[in-house]
Write a protein that holds these residues in place. Structure first.
Motif, PDB file in Angstrom:
ATOM      1  N   ASN A   1      46.350  33.446  27.522  1.00 27.23           N
ATOM      2  CA  ASN A   1      44.820  34.255  27.075  1.00 27.23           C
ATOM      3  C   ASN A   1      45.665  35.834  26.784  1.00 27.23           C
ATOM      4  OD1 ASN A   1      42.653  32.321  26.844  1.00 27.23           O
ATOM      5  ND2 ASN A   1      42.467  33.256  29.118  1.00 27.23           N
ATOM      6  N   GLY A   2      46.918  35.754  27.179  1.00 23.12           N
ATOM      7  CA  GLY A   2      47.548  37.218  27.284  1.00 23.12           C
ATOM      8  C   GLY A   2      47.074  38.334  28.226  1.00 23.12           C
ATOM      9  N   THR A   3      46.287  37.908  29.727  1.00 21.16           N
ATOM     10  CA  THR A   3      45.965  39.460  30.332  1.00 21.16           C
ATOM     11  C   THR A   3      47.386  39.834  30.793  1.00 21.16           C
ATOM     12  OG1 THR A   3      43.626  38.072  30.454  1.00 21.16           O
ATOM     13  CG2 THR A   3      44.273  39.551  32.070  1.00 21.16           C
ATOM     14  N   SER A   4      47.479  41.216  31.080  1.00 23.30           N
ATOM     15  CA  SER A   4      49.018  41.845  31.051  1.00 23.30           C
ATOM     16  C   SER A   4      48.347  42.362  32.383  1.00 23.30           C
ATOM     17  CB  SER A   4      49.209  42.976  30.061  1.00 23.30           C
ATOM     18  OG  SER A   4      50.647  43.686  30.410  1.00 23.30           O
ATOM     19  N   TYR A   5      49.741  42.430  33.625  1.00 23.37           N
ATOM     20  CA  TYR A   5      49.286  43.125  34.335  1.00 23.37           C
ATOM     21  C   TYR A   5      50.648  44.257  34.367  1.00 23.37           C
ATOM     22  CZ  TYR A   5      46.819  39.231  36.020  1.00 23.37           C
ATOM     23  OH  TYR A   5      45.878  38.500  36.193  1.00 23.37           O
TER      24      TYR A   5
ATOM     25  N   LEU B   1      53.412  33.453  42.061  1.00 26.66           N
ATOM     26  CA  LEU B   1      52.463  34.536  41.033  1.00 26.66           C
ATOM     27  C   LEU B   1      53.428  35.525  40.413  1.00 26.66           C
ATOM     28  CD1 LEU B   1      49.823  35.161  39.925  1.00 26.66           C
ATOM     29  CD2 LEU B   1      49.940  36.847  41.562  1.00 26.66           C
ATOM     30  N   PHE B   2      54.670  35.858  41.211  1.00 27.39           N
ATOM     31  CA  PHE B   2      54.723  37.164  40.004  1.00 27.39           C
ATOM     32  C   PHE B   2      55.431  36.971  39.185  1.00 27.39           C
ATOM     33  CE2 PHE B   2      53.919  39.981  44.584  1.00 27.39           C
ATOM     34  CZ  PHE B   2      52.954  40.640  43.996  1.00 27.39           C
ATOM     35  N   ASN B   3      56.995  36.224  39.278  1.00 23.85           N
ATOM     36  CA  ASN B   3      57.805  35.286  38.342  1.00 23.85           C
ATOM     37  C   ASN B   3      57.588  34.991  37.245  1.00 23.85           C
ATOM     38  OD1 ASN B   3      60.092  36.179  40.465  1.00 23.85           O
ATOM     39  ND2 ASN B   3      60.169  34.279  40.886  1.00 23.85           N
ATOM     40  N   HIS B   4      55.929  34.156  36.912  1.00 25.45           N
ATOM     41  CA  HIS B   4      55.375  34.219  36.071  1.00 25.45           C
ATOM     42  C   HIS B   4      54.196  35.071  34.980  1.00 25.45           C
ATOM     43  CE1 HIS B   4      56.514  30.286  38.646  1.00 25.45           C
ATOM     44  NE2 HIS B   4      55.824  31.068  39.266  1.00 25.45           N
ATOM     45  N   ILE B   5      54.158  36.014  35.281  1.00 19.72           N
ATOM     46  CA  ILE B   5      53.135  37.314  34.917  1.00 19.72           C
ATOM     47  C   ILE B   5      54.500  38.054  34.402  1.00 19.72           C
ATOM     48  CG2 ILE B   5      50.692  36.603  36.072  1.00 19.72           C
ATOM     49  CD1 ILE B   5      51.737  38.701  37.795  1.00 19.72           C
ATOM     50  N   ASP B   6      53.247  38.882  33.974  1.00 22.51           N
ATOM     51  CA  ASP B   6      54.489  40.245  33.512  1.00 22.51           C
ATOM     52  C   ASP B   6      54.147  41.683  34.142  1.00 22.51           C
ATOM     53  OD1 ASP B   6      51.979  41.214  32.978  1.00 22.51           O
ATOM     54  OD2 ASP B   6      52.111  41.561  30.428  1.00 22.51           O
TER      55      ASP B   6
ATOM     56  N   PHE C   1      36.759  37.167  38.603  1.00 20.66           N
ATOM     57  CA  PHE C   1      36.998  38.372  39.470  1.00 20.66           C
ATOM     58  C   PHE C   1      38.025  39.534  38.862  1.00 20.66           C
ATOM     59  CE2 PHE C   1      33.559  35.749  41.575  1.00 20.66           C
ATOM     60  CZ  PHE C   1      32.917  37.214  41.807  1.00 20.66           C
ATOM     61  N   ILE C   2      39.356  38.473  39.755  1.00 20.56           N
ATOM     62  CA  ILE C   2      40.800  39.299  38.907  1.00 20.56           C
ATOM     63  C   ILE C   2      40.763  39.745  37.503  1.00 20.56           C
ATOM     64  CG2 ILE C   2      43.048  39.817  38.977  1.00 20.56           C
ATOM     65  CD1 ILE C   2      42.208  37.545  42.080  1.00 20.56           C
ATOM     66  N   ILE C   3      40.491  38.939  36.447  1.00 24.49           N
ATOM     67  CA  ILE C   3      41.113  39.058  35.469  1.00 24.49           C
ATOM     68  C   ILE C   3      40.026  40.131  34.998  1.00 24.49           C
ATOM     69  CG2 ILE C   3      40.456  37.969  32.812  1.00 24.49           C
ATOM     70  CD1 ILE C   3      41.658  35.580  35.047  1.00 24.49           C
ATOM     71  N   GLN C   4      39.057  40.530  35.435  1.00 27.77           N
ATOM     72  CA  GLN C   4      37.358  41.214  34.988  1.00 27.77           C
ATOM     73  C   GLN C   4      38.155  41.951  34.935  1.00 27.77           C
ATOM     74  OE1 GLN C   4      34.145  40.293  35.866  1.00 27.77           O
ATOM     75  NE2 GLN C   4      33.045  42.243  34.947  1.00 27.77           N
ATOM     76  N   LEU C   5      38.511  42.098  36.465  1.00 27.73           N
ATOM     77  CA  LEU C   5      39.032  43.636  36.796  1.00 27.73           C
ATOM     78  C   LEU C   5      40.602  44.088  35.952  1.00 27.73           C
ATOM     79  CD1 LEU C   5      38.994  46.288  38.710  1.00 27.73           C
ATOM     80  CD2 LEU C   5      39.810  44.730  40.666  1.00 27.73           C
ATOM     81  N   VAL C   6      41.038  43.713  35.923  1.00 26.61           N
ATOM     82  CA  VAL C   6      42.891  43.634  35.319  1.00 26.61           C
ATOM     83  C   VAL C   6      42.175  44.027  33.576  1.00 26.61           C
ATOM     84  CG1 VAL C   6      44.603  42.803  34.665  1.00 26.61           C
ATOM     85  CG2 VAL C   6      43.793  42.871  36.884  1.00 26.61           C
TER      86      VAL C   6
ATOM     87  N   LEU D   1      45.566  32.141  37.678  1.00 24.99           N
ATOM     88  CA  LEU D   1      45.851  33.679  36.685  1.00 24.99           C
ATOM     89  C   LEU D   1      47.078  33.981  35.820  1.00 24.99           C
ATOM     90  CD1 LEU D   1      46.266  36.233  39.818  1.00 24.99           C
ATOM     91  CD2 LEU D   1      43.990  35.866  38.256  1.00 24.99           C
ATOM     92  N   ILE D   2      48.123  32.525  36.013  1.00 20.07           N
ATOM     93  CA  ILE D   2      48.814  32.574  35.683  1.00 20.07           C
ATOM     94  C   ILE D   2      48.922  31.820  34.835  1.00 20.07           C
ATOM     95  CG2 ILE D   2      51.359  30.794  35.262  1.00 20.07           C
ATOM     96  CD1 ILE D   2      51.589  31.729  38.559  1.00 20.07           C
ATOM     97  N   GLN D   3      47.816  31.130  34.538  1.00 20.42           N
ATOM     98  CA  GLN D   3      47.186  29.979  33.293  1.00 20.42           C
ATOM     99  C   GLN D   3      47.220  30.975  31.752  1.00 20.42           C
ATOM    100  OE1 GLN D   3      44.560  26.735  34.308  1.00 20.42           O
ATOM    101  NE2 GLN D   3      45.624  25.634  33.112  1.00 20.42           N
ATOM    102  N   ASP D   4      45.683  31.872  32.656  1.00 22.57           N
ATOM    103  CA  ASP D   4      45.061  32.557  31.934  1.00 22.57           C
ATOM    104  C   ASP D   4      46.493  33.725  31.339  1.00 22.57           C
ATOM    105  OD1 ASP D   4      42.501  35.210  30.752  1.00 22.57           O
ATOM    106  OD2 ASP D   4      44.242  35.977  32.443  1.00 22.57           O
ATOM    107  N   HIS D   5      47.024  34.001  32.173  1.00 18.81           N
ATOM    108  CA  HIS D   5      47.941  34.810  31.201  1.00 18.81           C
ATOM    109  C   HIS D   5      48.662  34.623  30.481  1.00 18.81           C
ATOM    110  CE1 HIS D   5      51.514  37.785  30.980  1.00 18.81           C
ATOM    111  NE2 HIS D   5      51.912  36.971  31.077  1.00 18.81           N
ATOM    112  N   ARG D   6      49.457  33.341  30.625  1.00 23.62           N
ATOM    113  CA  ARG D   6      49.958  32.355  29.897  1.00 23.62           C
ATOM    114  C   ARG D   6      49.106  32.398  28.396  1.00 23.62           C
ATOM    115  NH1 ARG D   6      52.897  28.188  33.762  1.00 23.62           N
ATOM    116  NH2 ARG D   6      55.048  29.816  33.714  1.00 23.62           N
TER     117      ARG D   6
END
Ligand code: GLP
Length: 248
Positions: free
Chosen positions: A54-58, A88-93, A19-24, A47-52
């Motif tokens: 698939n590169g979903t950016s925050y 979360l925050f230390n592991h995403i952008d 849900f979160i990834i789709q929204l972002v 979310l962290i796994q997906d960021h790594r």
């Protein structure tokens, strides 16, 4: 209320993260309302796994957290500031400037609450609010009896909640007696809400929420029946007492 049953804690995290990834992806500068506690941990992990992978950016996402203990410094491992960085925050952008959490060390706590409300308004409101649920039906730190009309406020934590959260501290005495929390009114102003529940300790609360549609201050989560866009994702243990055939 839309209910999505999942098998276990990890499935819960995978489903909620979608849900979160789709929204972002659809809205790169979305405002996410985030929660702490054990429940969202598998979601943040996904979310962290997906960021790594698939590169979903925050980079442009803004986050507002629901609550924070009064009296704990940001670098105290039991503060929600620390939790969010660690989980979360230390592991995403996400840039630091886009992260908002109430300041439990503010010298004027009332003014801090008003500042937080103004901030949420200035951000344009919350697109998706993630919620856990307390055993007594609290959401954020809105304990039973809280008016549904209050915005961000200082609360005295119930003994039950302090005991439930004591597992993270050395002794019950160390658990703060107060917190700053978004009010139920803030929560209901979010454009959409994702309520997460996992494990047998949440079975009673989920039964009360989903088998009944009665709205009462005595059970804060029941306020969610007033909102038009609530999705509940819960695992088998949490739903063990819910009649999915004839739910509210
Ligand atoms: C705390 C938090 C709530 C959270 C609740 C449930 O009191 N302030 O936001 O939903 O605990 O916590 P857990 O997910 O650990 O069961």
């Amino acid at each position: 209320m839309h209910i999505i049953p999942v098998k276990d804690f990890n499935d819960l995290g995978r489903k909620a993260s979608q849900f979160i990834i789709q929204l972002v992806r659809e809205k790169p500068d979305a405002v996410l309302g985030l929660a702490t506690g054990s429940t969202p941990k598998s979601t943040y992990k996904a979310l962290i796994q997906d960021h790594r992978l698939n590169g979903t950016s925050y980079q442009h996402v803004r986050t507002v957290n629901l609550d924070e203990y009064v009296g704990l410094a940001k670098d105290n491992p039991n503060s929600y500031h620390y939790f969010m960085r660690d989980q979360l925050f230390n592991h995403i952008d996400i840039p630091d400037r886009n992260i908002y959490i109430p300041n439990g060390l503010a010298s004027d706590l009332e003014e801090e609450c008003r500042r937080y409300d103004r901030l949420i308004t200035e951000l344009g409101g919350v697109d998706l609010q993630i919620l856990g649920i307390g055993r007594n039906g609290h959401i954020g730190f809105n304990e039973p009896g809280t008016s549904f009309e209050v915005m961000t406020h200082v609360v005295d934590l119930t003994l039950d909640t302090r005991k439930a959260n004591a597992r993270f501290f050395n002794t019950l005495e160390e658990v703060p007696k107060q917190a700053i929390t978004m009010g139920i009114k803030n929560i209901l102003q979010s454009r959409s809400i994702l309520l997460l529940a996992s494990g047998p300790s949440k079975a009673d609360a989920m039964a009360r929420l989903l088998n009944e549609s009665k709205i009462t201050n005595a059970f804060p989560a029941s306020s969610l029946h007033q909102h038009r866009n609530v999705t509940v994702i819960a695992d088998e243990d949490a739903l063990s007492m819910v009649y999915l055939g004839r739910r509210a």
